[in-house]
Design an enzyme around this catalytic site. Structure first.
Site, PDB file in Angstrom:
ATOM      1  N   LYS A 100     -14.684  15.906  12.140  1.00  0.00           N
ATOM      2  CA  LYS A 100     -15.661  15.654  13.196  1.00  0.00           C
ATOM      3  C   LYS A 100     -15.929  16.969  13.908  1.00  0.00           C
ATOM      4  O   LYS A 100     -15.145  17.424  14.719  1.00  0.00           O
ATOM      5  CB  LYS A 100     -15.134  14.590  14.157  1.00  0.00           C
ATOM      6  CG  LYS A 100     -14.943  13.265  13.428  1.00  0.00           C
ATOM      7  CD  LYS A 100     -14.173  12.237  14.221  1.00  0.00           C
ATOM      8  CE  LYS A 100     -13.835  11.064  13.335  1.00  0.00           C
ATOM      9  NZ  LYS A 100     -12.464  11.058  12.808  1.00  0.00           N
TER      10      LYS A 100
ATOM     11  N   THR B  89       0.876  -1.177   0.000  1.00  0.00           N
ATOM     12  CA  THR B  89       0.000   0.000   0.000  1.00  0.00           C
ATOM     13  C   THR B  89       0.913   1.227   0.000  1.00  0.00           C
ATOM     14  O   THR B  89       2.014   1.185   0.559  1.00  0.00           O
ATOM     15  CB  THR B  89      -0.897   0.052   1.252  1.00  0.00           C
ATOM     16  OG1 THR B  89      -0.041   0.096   2.391  1.00  0.00           O
ATOM     17  CG2 THR B  89      -1.793  -1.156   1.346  1.00  0.00           C
TER      18      THR B  89
ATOM     19  N   TRP C  48     -20.315  14.479  11.397  1.00  0.00           N
ATOM     20  CA  TRP C  48     -19.251  14.328  10.407  1.00  0.00           C
ATOM     21  C   TRP C  48     -19.476  15.260   9.226  1.00  0.00           C
ATOM     22  O   TRP C  48     -20.588  15.381   8.713  1.00  0.00           O
ATOM     23  CB  TRP C  48     -19.219  12.888   9.886  1.00  0.00           C
ATOM     24  CG  TRP C  48     -18.628  11.924  10.866  1.00  0.00           C
ATOM     25  CD1 TRP C  48     -18.058  12.219  12.066  1.00  0.00           C
ATOM     26  CD2 TRP C  48     -18.551  10.506  10.713  1.00  0.00           C
ATOM     27  NE1 TRP C  48     -17.622  11.072  12.677  1.00  0.00           N
ATOM     28  CE2 TRP C  48     -17.913  10.004  11.866  1.00  0.00           C
ATOM     29  CE3 TRP C  48     -18.936   9.613   9.719  1.00  0.00           C
ATOM     30  CZ2 TRP C  48     -17.671   8.643  12.057  1.00  0.00           C
ATOM     31  CZ3 TRP C  48     -18.697   8.262   9.908  1.00  0.00           C
ATOM     32  CH2 TRP C  48     -18.065   7.779  11.070  1.00  0.00           C
TER      33      TRP C  48
END
Ligand code: ADP
Length: 535
Positions: free
Chosen positions: A431, A172, A436
């Protein structure tokens, strides 16, 4: 009662045989470092891939040994894509844009024994080789040619591969932490190839008549499977070599008659700007469109390509851990005759999963979220080309649920048709006061402003609200806009508390090795700094 079907192993030699037998005359074209074009056929590719497989065996490498590549997109890399796994070895694509220390860490963690490297990147190898187990280095257009010349493709014998053996690995890119190794099997690779090829995104499927140019690097998540897909369907492939700037790519599209391409949104934003600035300079009338993913493709960009240049942008979602393609945009049948605005709202989402991939999302208390287009939860995925573990990283076992789904770390909602909309990465979602805010939605809306070239929205700490959004904005050359204007532009589209408190005008947005916004760098830059431009 058991079925009475052959136990036919899904392995890459089958694909190689197919390309060679049925599409042997089809072309593979590469833009070389000196800007000239190299041309050969799938027959040539197959012969050289087998030579590579034989030669690696003669070096003493054993089944399952990792052979790394450090290369741009070109025909020799395609040979490695086939030759290494068809020899029973494991192709490990190293990301050449990473810091040498990270490449060294990754090559050592993977246990790479050999490396194929571009001549231009050879000096980089000296910076990390010392900490790896790499015994053999072959330089493209140099010792790599000697290696191939030392062997004969007729000596290649198909190793009796089990479909579950490793074919390739990719780490990744580390946008959200230490790189982790994903190990693809022959089976997962074949099924991913079939799955992506079978998708007919927005009615623009690809076939033998297509000319495919993957802009997405072959060192990043298998170039989204395109080298294998093109070989399977017999499409001509064009590789841009190291020339990934918008102008060179547009020249390649025209000169080689490219019909389908693929890459991250930052590439296409640049190309769209150039096309808009020079109408008629590049004749793309033969081109169908492109798969765009890796980060959210702005709706305004999707609409811009379609409306001004008649090109379809198919929005896809995936991860290194999902081979990588897992979902693609789609238009529900009942919207076939809807107005363009409604259609673009749909195809700007990340669509629904490819066949054999399953998706669900759960909220913080573990309940599956309803398909209401609003509720957000963390996306989970499972399927035959989804990783079941990271390579030698037992600490990461928590990324899989007890019932075997992979937790993506992406925050999504599902619309009533089940289409996903990626709202954010869990590390990037803002947040604010217990609610959110999706940084991605704000970014996409900002990038629809005519003066904005790029915009990234990050959370900055706030005493009262915990976090608040800050927008870092790059203006187009010669364009002007104030924070106040951008705020007003966003206001009709969002709840008031979603609007960024700060706008910072920057020269460029820092990017990761694969061209995504590097939000960690922006947070470091702005979180502690007093605002320069406030509203
Ligand atoms: P890294 O995790 O290092 O960035 P990957 O290339 O595997 O490496 O990134 C996968 C992530 O990219 C996904 O989890 C998601 O956050 C993001 N992503 C991929 N495609 C899209 C898309 N179409 N829209 C929004 N985000 C996307």
């Amino acid at each position: 009662m058991d079925g009475l079907m052959m136990d036919f192993q899904l392995t890459l030699p089958t694909l190689l045989r197919r390309a060679e037998t049925y599409f042997g005359e089809q072309e593979v074209v590469t833009r070389l470092p000196d800007k000239s074009f190299h041309r050969y056929t799938y027959s040539d590719m197959a012969r050289r891939a087998k030579q590579l497989a034989v030669a690696l065996g003669e070096l003493g490498l054993e089944r399952g040994d990792r052979v790394a590549t450090l290369s741009w997109n070109h025909y020799q890399h395609l040979e490695a894509y086939f030759g290494i796994p068809c020899g029973g070895f494991v192709l490990h694509t190293l990301n050449l844009r990473l810091h040498p220390d990270d490449i060294g860490y990754i090559a050592s963690h993977a246990g790479d024994r050999a490396l194929i490297v571009d001549a231009s990147l050879a000096p980089l190898v000296e910076q990390f080789r010392g900490r790896t187990q790499i015994e053999h280095v072959f330089v493209v257009e140099d010792s790599y040619e000697e290696l191939l010349a030392s062997s004969n493709s007729d000596d290649w014998r198909e190793p009796e591969l089990d479909e579950n053996e490793a074919a390739a690995m990719c780490y990744t890119s580390g946008t959200t932490g230490m790189p982790k190794g994903v190990v693809y099997s022959h089976r997962s690779t074949i099924l991913h190839t079939l799955g992506v090829a079978a998708a007919n995104p927005l009615g623009v499927g690809i076939s033998e008549r297509d000319v495919i140019l993957p802009v997405v690097p072959m060192f990043h998540a298998n170039a989204w499977g395109y080298p294998y897909i093109a070989a399977m369907i017999g499409a001509k492939q064009v590789f841009p070599g190291p020339y990934l700037d918008p102008e060179s790519l547009l020249d390649d599209f025209v000169q080689e008659g490219v019909t389908w391409t693929a890459g991250v949104p930052t590439i296409w934003l640049g190309i769209l700007q150039l096309l808009d600035a020079h109408p008629g300079k590049w004749d793309l009338s033969h081109m169908k469109g492109m798969l765009v993913g890796g980060s959210a493709a702005p709706r305004a960009m999707i609409a811009g390509f379609q409306e001004r240049h008649d090109l379809v942008v198919c929005h896809g979602w995936g991860m290194t851990e999902t081979s990588p393609v897992a979902s693609m945009a789609a238009l529900p049948g009942e919207l076939a005759n809807a107005d363009d605005d409604t259609k673009f709202d749909y195809i700007a989402m990340q669509g629904f999963p490819l066949a054999l991939v399953e998706l669900r999302a759960r909220d913080e208390s573990g309940h599956e979220i309803p398909h209401d287009g609003e509720t957000m939860g963390e996306l989970e995925v499972r399927g035959p080309w989804v990783a079941s573990a990271y390579y030698e990283s037992p600490d990461e076992a928590g990324r899989w649920t007890d019932d075997g789904w992979f937790k993506t770390g992406d925050i999504v909602s599902f619309d009533p048709h089940g289409h996903i909309q990626i709202k954010d990465r869990s590390k990037d979602v803002i947040k604010s006061g217990g609610e959110w805010i999706s940084s991605v939605e704000l970014e996409n809306a900002l990038m629809a402003h005519p003066a904005v070239a790029e915009a990234a929205v990050i959370a900055i700490p706030d005493e009262k609200w915990q976090e608040r959004p800050l927008a870092a904005v790059v203006l187009k050359d010669g364009a002007a806009a104030t924070a106040e204007e951008l705020r007003e532009f966003l206001a009709p589209q969002f709840a008031k508390w979603w609007l960024p408190d700060r706008f910072e005008f920057v020269g460029e947005i820092p990017k990761t090795a694969v061209g995504k916004f590097r939000k960690t760098a922006l947070r470091e830059q702005f979180a502690q700094q007093p605002a320069v431009t406030t509203t």
